[in-house]
Design a protein around this motif. Structure first.
Motif, PDB file in Angstrom:
ATOM      1  N   ARG A 179     -13.017   9.471  10.437  1.00  0.00           N
ATOM      2  CA  ARG A 179     -11.761   9.906  11.017  1.00  0.00           C
ATOM      3  C   ARG A 179     -10.872   8.712  11.360  1.00  0.00           C
ATOM      4  N   ASP A 180     -11.480   7.644  11.880  1.00  0.00           N
ATOM      5  CA  ASP A 180     -10.699   6.440  12.197  1.00  0.00           C
ATOM      6  C   ASP A 180     -10.085   5.843  10.940  1.00  0.00           C
ATOM      7  N   ILE A 181     -10.902   5.800   9.839  1.00  0.00           N
ATOM      8  CA  ILE A 181     -10.388   5.257   8.573  1.00  0.00           C
ATOM      9  C   ILE A 181      -9.255   6.137   8.051  1.00  0.00           C
ATOM     10  N   TYR A 182      -9.480   7.438   8.145  1.00  0.00           N
ATOM     11  CA  TYR A 182      -8.449   8.393   7.680  1.00  0.00           C
ATOM     12  C   TYR A 182      -7.146   8.201   8.460  1.00  0.00           C
ATOM     13  N   HIS A 183      -7.270   8.042   9.749  1.00  0.00           N
ATOM     14  CA  HIS A 183      -6.078   7.832  10.558  1.00  0.00           C
ATOM     15  C   HIS A 183      -5.360   6.555  10.178  1.00  0.00           C
ATOM     16  N   GLN A 184      -6.125   5.477   9.878  1.00  0.00           N
ATOM     17  CA  GLN A 184      -5.510   4.210   9.505  1.00  0.00           C
ATOM     18  C   GLN A 184      -4.790   4.320   8.162  1.00  0.00           C
ATOM     19  N   ASP A 185      -5.485   4.939   7.139  1.00  0.00           N
ATOM     20  CA  ASP A 185      -4.867   5.115   5.825  1.00  0.00           C
ATOM     21  C   ASP A 185      -3.628   6.002   5.925  1.00  0.00           C
ATOM     22  N   SER A 186      -3.739   7.066   6.694  1.00  0.00           N
ATOM     23  CA  SER A 186      -2.604   7.972   6.838  1.00  0.00           C
ATOM     24  C   SER A 186      -1.434   7.276   7.513  1.00  0.00           C
ATOM     25  N   LEU A 187      -1.730   6.400   8.476  1.00  0.00           N
ATOM     26  CA  LEU A 187      -0.678   5.673   9.164  1.00  0.00           C
ATOM     27  C   LEU A 187       0.040   4.719   8.225  1.00  0.00           C
ATOM     28  N   GLU A 188      -0.732   3.976   7.398  1.00  0.00           N
ATOM     29  CA  GLU A 188      -0.107   3.048   6.448  1.00  0.00           C
ATOM     30  C   GLU A 188       0.742   3.813   5.444  1.00  0.00           C
ATOM     31  N   ASN A 189       0.204   4.919   4.928  1.00  0.00           N
ATOM     32  CA  ASN A 189       0.940   5.726   3.971  1.00  0.00           C
ATOM     33  C   ASN A 189       2.222   6.262   4.591  1.00  0.00           C
ATOM     34  N   ALA A 190       2.145   6.679   5.849  1.00  0.00           N
ATOM     35  CA  ALA A 190       3.317   7.213   6.534  1.00  0.00           C
ATOM     36  C   ALA A 190       4.386   6.142   6.717  1.00  0.00           C
ATOM     37  N   ASN A 191       3.945   4.899   7.034  1.00  0.00           N
ATOM     38  CA  ASN A 191       4.910   3.800   7.186  1.00  0.00           C
ATOM     39  C   ASN A 191       5.647   3.525   5.871  1.00  0.00           C
ATOM     40  N   ARG A 192       4.900   3.516   4.748  1.00  0.00           N
ATOM     41  CA  ARG A 192       5.520   3.308   3.439  1.00  0.00           C
ATOM     42  C   ARG A 192       6.492   4.451   3.121  1.00  0.00           C
ATOM     43  N   ALA A 193       6.071   5.658   3.447  1.00  0.00           N
ATOM     44  CA  ALA A 193       6.928   6.809   3.165  1.00  0.00           C
ATOM     45  C   ALA A 193       8.228   6.730   3.954  1.00  0.00           C
ATOM     46  N   ILE A 194       8.136   6.205   5.174  1.00  0.00           N
ATOM     47  CA  ILE A 194       9.348   6.056   5.993  1.00  0.00           C
ATOM     48  C   ILE A 194      10.311   5.062   5.363  1.00  0.00           C
ATOM     49  N   LYS A 195       9.746   3.959   4.854  1.00  0.00           N
ATOM     50  CA  LYS A 195      10.602   2.951   4.211  1.00  0.00           C
ATOM     51  C   LYS A 195      11.283   3.524   2.973  1.00  0.00           C
ATOM     52  N   VAL A 196      10.507   4.228   2.143  1.00  0.00           N
ATOM     53  CA  VAL A 196      11.072   4.813   0.914  1.00  0.00           C
ATOM     54  C   VAL A 196      12.142   5.831   1.271  1.00  0.00           C
ATOM     55  N   GLU A 197      11.850   6.653   2.242  1.00  0.00           N
ATOM     56  CA  GLU A 197      12.805   7.680   2.661  1.00  0.00           C
ATOM     57  C   GLU A 197      14.084   7.026   3.167  1.00  0.00           C
ATOM     58  N   SER A 198      13.945   5.880   3.836  1.00  0.00           N
ATOM     59  CA  SER A 198      15.114   5.147   4.321  1.00  0.00           C
ATOM     60  C   SER A 198      15.951   4.623   3.148  1.00  0.00           C
ATOM     61  N   GLN A 199      15.255   4.120   2.088  1.00  0.00           N
ATOM     62  CA  GLN A 199      15.966   3.629   0.910  1.00  0.00           C
ATOM     63  C   GLN A 199      16.710   4.751   0.211  1.00  0.00           C
ATOM     64  N   ILE A 200      16.059   5.894   0.104  1.00  0.00           N
ATOM     65  CA  ILE A 200      16.708   7.046  -0.549  1.00  0.00           C
ATOM     66  C   ILE A 200      17.933   7.470   0.238  1.00  0.00           C
ATOM     67  N   LEU A 201      17.792   7.514   1.539  1.00  0.00           N
ATOM     68  CA  LEU A 201      18.898   7.923   2.379  1.00  0.00           C
ATOM     69  C   LEU A 201      20.067   6.942   2.259  1.00  0.00           C
ATOM     70  N   GLY A 202      19.745   5.624   2.222  1.00  0.00           N
ATOM     71  CA  GLY A 202      20.807   4.622   2.087  1.00  0.00           C
ATOM     72  C   GLY A 202      21.522   4.727   0.744  1.00  0.00           C
ATOM     73  N   SER A 203      20.755   4.975  -0.334  1.00  0.00           N
ATOM     74  CA  SER A 203      21.352   5.117  -1.669  1.00  0.00           C
ATOM     75  C   SER A 203      22.282   6.300  -1.710  1.00  0.00           C
ATOM     76  N   GLU A 204      21.884   7.392  -1.133  1.00  0.00           N
ATOM     77  CA  GLU A 204      22.705   8.594  -1.158  1.00  0.00           C
ATOM     78  C   GLU A 204      23.990   8.392  -0.364  1.00  0.00           C
ATOM     79  N   GLN A 205      23.901   7.645   0.737  1.00  0.00           N
ATOM     80  CA  GLN A 205      25.112   7.379   1.503  1.00  0.00           C
ATOM     81  C   GLN A 205      26.083   6.495   0.719  1.00  0.00           C
ATOM     82  N   LEU A 206      25.559   5.441   0.005  1.00  0.00           N
ATOM     83  CA  LEU A 206      26.425   4.570  -0.818  1.00  0.00           C
ATOM     84  C   LEU A 206      27.048   5.339  -1.962  1.00  0.00           C
TER      85      LEU A 206
END
Length: 615
Positions: A258-285
């Motif tokens: 469970r601890d490993i799962y939480h760590q992997d899920s956290l890293e994946n979530a951080n990457r997803a946030i960055k990508v989502e931010s890039q998509i949002l910025g592109s759409e605004q431009l």
């Protein structure tokens, strides 16, 4: 405590008959047949006696009133008509009665809870509601004036009788009278006593228990005969412990996963946030670029219009020139030919510049769309990776723990079944033992005989000391040591029972006991009505009512009689003693107490003839 202030008799067409009493000692003396002894009869009737003697001297009177006062100075009057079971209660003295009072019962019957003499008078005397044991089974009844009457209303027959001054002749009130005496002696009633059932009722209850036990035993005996649960007698507790330990280890492993799962899920979530931010910025431009492109298009249309407008100016007539505000004519147009050329050239140059910027904008939009598409694909990839992480975690847990849980549940179920069987067998053994115990009890008396505690020794000792003091005041001859016989519920003086003496001695000892009890209760602050009326403590009559009483008359010695009279002078005012006698007290005593003489038929000089006034 309370005292009697006045007794009044009323009848139709006759003069009221009344006797007044005061605190402390009172003596009502006189000739025979003057109505003295009827005083107790009337007081007893007002206090709830069922009947009133028809041969009394006051037969022409049909209303009897008794006025009481308590230590707080309050007045209360009870009035009862001849032959009626109801009374009127007035919260005032007789002389102040001007209207009807509240109706109460003389005594209660059955389960009645209506007010009666006892419920009114005992609280007025400062005596709380009390319960008295009425039989050996411990059933109780309430304390009443009637139960106490032998201790403060002592008529000319009772005073010389051989019966106990506490209980009188043995009847249905025998036990309650004993308990009433115990209540006065100790200020403790029997409210805490729990009643036991009669033997027959108890046996019926035991038989009902046996029937119930038989119903409970039957299915358990069938279970034992079928041997249900015996297969688990050799249940392996160690196997259950091992299964629990294995499951604990597996749970620890799952915790790590469970601890490993939480760590992997956290890293994946951080990457997803960055990508989502890039998509949002592109759409605004892209949105802003689209607005800019629309602006370029609008500017080109405006410049094209200006360029073409120069060719149409020569065709316009009778309109104002936009340059000099004069009417346009062919000659006038030639004057601005050079200016129009400059405007057209500037518009063409500006349009060329905007088209160049538009091409750069189209390239930027295409490049931005390319990056947005890349980010969208990366987002989808991250979602697939998260789904893969979730699935891997679930599979890792289920594969390792489901089998252990299933095995553990099976072991727990087996042990629960075995323990339930063992508990049932223990219950069966207990039921069998209880059945035997009840069967044995049915063979004996179902309701064991109860032993009741004796009267409190220290309190009895104090009471006997007060009675001894009374005998000392009366100059009693011989051994004056007083003891109380709990079997006879009577006193012994000098080791000799009261009932073994002649009538005269029995009377004086009964009087000493009653007065000693009153003084004891007053000294200890214990409950007592507060007064004692004694008829003929010094004279043994041979009237019809007393002829059947056994024993010699037993004349009282003169010095005892004299000491008796003198002792009345020292009776304190917080209690009341009323003596009814044939004999007169000495004159020096009569002057110091409340004294009244009924002279009878020989009355002279304004002397009172008797209780009933003469016209």
């Amino acid at each position: 405590m309370l005292q009697i202030s006045k007794i009044l008799l009323r009848g139709h067409g006759v003069k009221d008959a009344e006797v007044v009493f005061e605190s402390g000692a009172n003596v009502l003396a006189g000739e025979s047949d003057t109505g003295k002894s009827h005083i107790i009869t009337y007081v007893d009737y007002v206090l709830g006696a069922k009947d009133l003697a028809t041969e009394d001297a006051g037969a022409e009177y049909n209303i009897f009133l008794v006025e009481f006062k308590n230590l707080s100075g309050e007045r209360l009057t009870l009035a009862r008509k001849r032959g009626e079971n109801s009374l009127q209660v007035h919260r005032k003295g007789i002389d102040n009665i001007a209207e009807a009072g509240d109706f109460i019962q003389a005594y209660r019957t059955g389960k009645s809870t209506k007010p009666d003499v006892s419920s009114i008078l005992l609280p007025f005397a400062g005596m709380k509601e009390a319960r008295l044991r009425k039989n050996v089974d411990g059933h109780t009844q309430r304390l009443t004036i009637r139960t106490l009457s032998l201790l403060f209303l002592i008529d000319e027959v009772s005073v010389i009788n051989i019966y106990s001054p506490v209980t009188g002749k043995k009847d249905f009130d025998f036990t309650p009278r004993k308990r009433a005496f115990s209540y006065l002696l100790s200020n403790t009633d029997d409210s805490a006593v729990q009643a036991t059932e009669s033997d027959e009722i108890a046996k019926a209850g035991l038989r009902a228990k046996l029937d119930l036990i038989a119903l409970l035993i039957e299915p358990l005996e069938k279970k034992r005969l079928r041997g249900l649960g015996e297969a688990d007698e050799h249940f392996d507790d160690e196997a259950l412990d091992r299964a629990i330990k294995t499951l604990e280890a597996e749970l620890e492993r799952v915790s790590e996963l469970r601890d490993i799962y939480h760590q992997d899920s956290l890293e994946n979530a951080n990457r997803a946030i960055k990508v989502e931010s890039q998509i949002l910025g592109s759409e605004q431009l892209l949105s802003r670029y689209d607005l800019l492109k629309q602006r370029y298009k609008s500017d080109l249309n405006r410049l094209d219009f200006i360029t073409e407008g120069a060719f149409y100016l020569n065709e316009l007539q009778d309109v104002a020139c936009p340059i000099c505000d004069q009417l346009i004519t062919p000659e006038h147009a030639l004057t601005h030919q050079e200016g129009f050329g400059l405007i057209r050239d500037s518009a063409v140059a500006e349009a060329t510049k905007i088209r160049t910027l538009g091409e750069s904008l189209d390239n930027a939009i295409a490049d931005l769309n390319s990056h947005r598409t890349k980010f969208l694909r990366e987002k989808q990839q991250l979602e697939r990776e998260q789904n893969s992480i979730d699935l891997k975690y679930k599979l890792s847990i289920s594969l390792g723990i489901e089998d252990e849980l299933q095995r553990l549940n099976k072991l727990i179920s087996e042990r629960t079944e075995r323990e339930a069987y063992q508990n049932d067998m223990e219950r069966l053994d207990n039921f069998i033992a209880l059945r035997q115990e009840i069967s044995d009890q049915l063979g004996r008396s179902a309701a064991p005989k109860r032993e009741w505690s004796a009267l409190p020794t220290e309190n009895l000792r104090k009471l006997c000391a007060h009675v001894e003091n009374v005998l000392n005041d009366w100059n009693w001859k011989g051994n004056r040591t007083v003891e109380f016989d709990e079997k006879k519920f009577d006193i012994l003086v000098g080791g000799k029972p009261r009932h073994s003496h002649g009538k005269g001695v029995r009377a004086i000892l009964y009087s000493a006991f009653a007065i000693g009890l009153l003084k004891y209760c007053a000294a200890e602050g214990y409950p007592h009505p507060g007064f004692v009326i004694i008829d003929s403590p010094l004279t043994s009559y041979m009237k019809k009512k007393s002829q059947s009483i056994t024993g010699q008359l037993g004349e009282i010695e003169s010095d005892v009689e004299m000491a008796f009279w003198k002792s009345l002078v020292d009776i304190p005012k917080d209690i009341q003693i009323i003596i009814i006698e044939n004999k007169e007290p000495p004159s020096d005593v009569a002057k110091k107490i409340h004294y009244e003489w009924f002279a009878g038929e020989h009355a002279v000089g304004g002397q009172r003839v008797g209780l009933i006034p003469t016209i």
